[in-house]
Design an enzyme around this catalytic site. Structure first.
Site, short mmCIF file in Angstrom:
data_model
loop_
_atom_site.label_atom_id
_atom_site.label_comp_id
_atom_site.label_asym_id
_atom_site.label_seq_id
_atom_site.Cartn_x
_atom_site.Cartn_y
_atom_site.Cartn_z
N GLU A 147 -106.90 -20.83 0.76
CA GLU A 147 -107.00 -22.22 0.27
C GLU A 147 -105.89 -22.38 -0.75
O GLU A 147 -106.04 -21.97 -1.90
CB GLU A 147 -108.38 -22.45 -0.36
CG GLU A 147 -109.53 -22.42 0.62
CD GLU A 147 -109.61 -23.67 1.49
OE1 GLU A 147 -108.92 -24.67 1.18
OE2 GLU A 147 -110.35 -23.65 2.48
N CYS B 258 -105.88 -29.17 -6.95
CA CYS B 258 -105.06 -28.87 -5.77
C CYS B 258 -104.81 -30.11 -4.92
O CYS B 258 -103.78 -30.20 -4.25
CB CYS B 258 -105.72 -27.78 -4.94
SG CYS B 258 -107.39 -28.19 -4.41
P1 NAD Z 1 -102.68 -18.20 -8.60
O1 NAD Z 1 -102.27 -18.03 -7.18
O2 NAD Z 1 -101.71 -17.89 -9.67
O3 NAD Z 1 -103.97 -17.27 -8.91
C1 NAD Z 1 -105.14 -17.30 -8.14
C2 NAD Z 1 -105.85 -15.97 -8.25
O4 NAD Z 1 -105.00 -14.96 -7.74
C3 NAD Z 1 -106.23 -15.56 -9.66
O5 NAD Z 1 -107.50 -14.95 -9.66
C4 NAD Z 1 -105.17 -14.54 -10.04
O6 NAD Z 1 -105.61 -13.55 -10.92
C5 NAD Z 1 -104.83 -13.92 -8.69
N1 NAD Z 1 -103.43 -13.48 -8.62
C6 NAD Z 1 -102.36 -14.01 -9.26
N2 NAD Z 1 -101.24 -13.35 -8.94
C7 NAD Z 1 -101.60 -12.38 -8.07
C8 NAD Z 1 -100.89 -11.37 -7.38
N3 NAD Z 1 -99.58 -11.20 -7.53
N4 NAD Z 1 -101.58 -10.56 -6.55
C9 NAD Z 1 -102.89 -10.69 -6.38
N5 NAD Z 1 -103.63 -11.64 -7.03
C10 NAD Z 1 -103.00 -12.47 -7.86
O7 NAD Z 1 -103.23 -19.68 -8.71
P2 NAD Z 1 -103.79 -20.43 -9.99
O8 NAD Z 1 -102.68 -20.67 -10.95
O9 NAD Z 1 -105.01 -19.76 -10.48
O10 NAD Z 1 -104.24 -21.82 -9.34
C11 NAD Z 1 -103.33 -22.86 -9.07
C12 NAD Z 1 -102.95 -22.88 -7.62
O11 NAD Z 1 -104.09 -22.83 -6.78
C13 NAD Z 1 -102.23 -24.17 -7.24
O12 NAD Z 1 -101.21 -23.88 -6.32
C14 NAD Z 1 -103.32 -24.99 -6.57
O13 NAD Z 1 -102.86 -25.99 -5.71
C15 NAD Z 1 -104.08 -23.92 -5.87
N6 NAD Z 1 -105.46 -24.33 -5.62
C16 NAD Z 1 -105.85 -24.54 -4.34
C17 NAD Z 1 -107.14 -24.97 -4.10
C18 NAD Z 1 -107.65 -25.23 -2.71
O14 NAD Z 1 -108.86 -25.37 -2.55
N7 NAD Z 1 -106.80 -25.32 -1.71
C19 NAD Z 1 -108.02 -25.18 -5.16
C20 NAD Z 1 -107.56 -24.94 -6.46
C21 NAD Z 1 -106.29 -24.51 -6.68
#
Ligand code: NAD
Length: 470
Positions: free
Chosen positions: A216, A250
């Site tokens: 997602e 998002c």
């Molecule tokens: P992110 O991808 O930075 O982090 C998400 C999760 O992944 C966190 O738990 C983080 O600790 C982990 N993570 C981060 N880097 C990682 C890595 N290198 N390897 C493994 N795990 C890792 O996202 P965010 O900043 O928490 O959220 C914002 C993003 O999420 C935006 O792009 C937004 O559009 C998207 N989002 C999508 C939805 C959806 O339902 N489609 C909902 C909310 C947010």
């Protein structure tokens, strides 16, 4: 790669792996009991603490916490409970004549041991939402919430410990290193919510074990406003959708493509709604959230600096305050096509506006970018709405509104390619955490037996008949 025995989560994973069939064989009532326990925890036991944690982590207004976190989780549980019995039943299908003597069905069996990695913007909703689907489908789960919202993550750890044995559901707090270690383990399914860049890392890790994934993701969700749109209504909904949770959503309308004939009217109307929703001084408004971390605050200021350096105009807002991580609802026009605001997901309270002269131009612009999670169109012309939908691709669309498609449990939620793989919510979430296992039951002498070797002339004729007629 680290040996499995060196992985700090290997033992927990193994315990869940051993326990998976017991959990999988749980009845409808047993699964509902678990969902009821989570419902009680969110609705009663931890409700005030949830709002407090969200206020500390995100400055989230209480009403927004109620509606976009608590209500979403409770509504999801109620919806799943209502339909789960039907989803857990054998799904009978037609059996072709060529398989005469047998009957066919499929069942939704749990995938097994699942990993849920969640983001920070709706920490409770986006962690417990997938968990509800995982429980409904009969899985065990290990959860890794975001480190950006520590109060929310700590509270979720308490809730999970309170409700579940760790052999069934466990939550591990931590940063990227924790995710990395977890991703080494051979989960049966990984449900990741976050950015497209990290989505690629998750999918690469999943590929090593051929784990299935639901991704997602996010990206830039465009909004088109044509010259026939009701501008007063469109601007009201867009201002609400864009500045909800300070734009950290998002499905937030990332940028606006507006017909140049109605551009000024649209901007003026947005100004009026911003004032009405958040007062003359949004900083003192109790309806406007804050930016999650200094890193994201600085990232957003970087976008504004970049825009200013290319002579873009800030026509509304632009104020900020480092101490409270406040950035005012801001509208930017006259951007260069290479401005960072037009090329990176904004995820904050900044709304770039691009004007267009004809609809084809707007559609071509959208199609020159990655496929979005959401695409919104405001128009009174059916032909324009049809054209926009049929000439673009997006995870979801609202016509004459935005964001609200997220709240309908009957609809699949998820993106396409860069904005995601797979769907969630309601039945689609249950399906994401299930394997559809096909079953053919031989009831009596089967027609296929006529075709067993040794082959002779009669069988050859029968084979021809089968090919031609069945
Ligand atoms: P992110 O991808 O930075 O982090 C998400 C999760 O992944 C966190 O738990 C983080 O600790 C982990 N993570 C981060 N880097 C990682 C890595 N290198 N390897 C493994 N795990 C890792 O996202 P965010 O900043 O928490 O959220 C914002 C993003 O999420 C935006 O792009 C937004 O559009 C998207 N989002 C999508 C939805 C959806 O339902 N489609 C909902 C909310 C947010």
């Amino acid at each position: 790669m680290t040996q499995k025995s060196e992985n700090p989560y290997h033992e927990l994973f193994t315990k869940q792996k051993v326990n998976q069939f017991k959990v999988a064989q749980s009845t409808y009532n047993e699964r509902v009991n678990k969902l009821d326990a989570l419902h009680r925890a969110i609705e009663i036991t931890y409700r005030e603490q949830i709002k407090e944690a969200l206020s500390k982590d995100l400055g989230k207004p209480v009403i927004e916490s109620e509606l976009s976190e608590i209500y979403q989780i409770l509504g999801d549980i109620r919806y799943v409970k209502k339909h789960l019995h039907k989803w857990m039943r054998k799904q009978k299908v037609h059996t072709p004549l060529s398989l005469l003597g047998s009957s066919s069905y499929y069942i939704y069996e749990p995938k097994g041991v699942c990993l849920i990695i969640s983001p920070w913007n709706f920490p409770f909703n986006l962690t417990f939402g997938p968990l509800i689907s995982a429980i409904a489908a009969g899985n065990t789960a290990i959860i890794k919430p975001s480190e950006m919202t520590p109060n929310s993550s700590a509270l979720m750890a308490t809730i999970i410990m309170d409700l579940f044995d760790k052999e069934e559901v466990a939550l591990i707090e931590g940063k990227v290193e924790v995710s990395t270690k977890l991703l080494e383990l051979p989960f049966n399914h990984i449900f990741f919510t976050g950015s497209p860049n990290v989505g690629k890392i998750v999918m690469t890790a999943a590929a090593k074990n051929l784990a299935s994934v639901t991704l997602e993701l996010g990206g830039k969700s465009p909004t088109i406003i044509d010259e026939s749109a009701n501008i007063k209504e469109a601007s009201k909904k867009i201002v609400w959708g864009k500045f909800l949770n300070a734009g950290q959503i998002c499905v937030s309308p990332d940028y606006i493509l507006v017909d140049e004939k109605v551009r000024d009217e649209f901007i003026d109307s947005c100004k009026r709604w911003i004032k009405k929703f958040y007062s003359e001084d949004p900083k003192s408004s109790n309806a406007f959230a804050r930016i999650v971390t200094p890193k994201h605050y600085n990232r957003l200021l970087g976008h504004l600096e970049n825009a200013k350096s290319h002579n873009a105009k800030i026509v509304v807002g632009g104020e900020f305050d480092e101490n409270t991580k406040f950035i005012a609802p801001t509208i930017v026009t006259d951007l260069n096509t290479d401005a960072t605001l037009l090329n990176e997901e904004i995820f904050g309270p900044i709304m770039p506006i691009i004007s267009y002269t004809n609809l084809d131009e707007a559609i071509a612009y959208i199609n020159s970018k990655e496929r979005p999670l959401a695409l919104y169109v405001y128009s009174k012309k059916k032909s324009n709405i049809k054209k926009v939908i049929s000439s673009t691709r997006a995870g979801g669309t609202c016509i004459n509104n935005n964001v609200i498609h997220y709240a309908n449990h009957n609809l699949p939620f998820g993106g396409t390619n860069n904005s995601g793989i797979g769907k969630s919510h309601g039945f689609f979430g249950f399906k994401a955490f299930s394997n559809q296992r096909a079953v053919v039951k031989q009831n009596f002498f089967g027609a296929t037996e006529f075709l067993f070797p040794p082959y002779d002339g009669i069988k050859e004729k029968m084979a021809k008949l089968v090919v031609k007629w069945l």
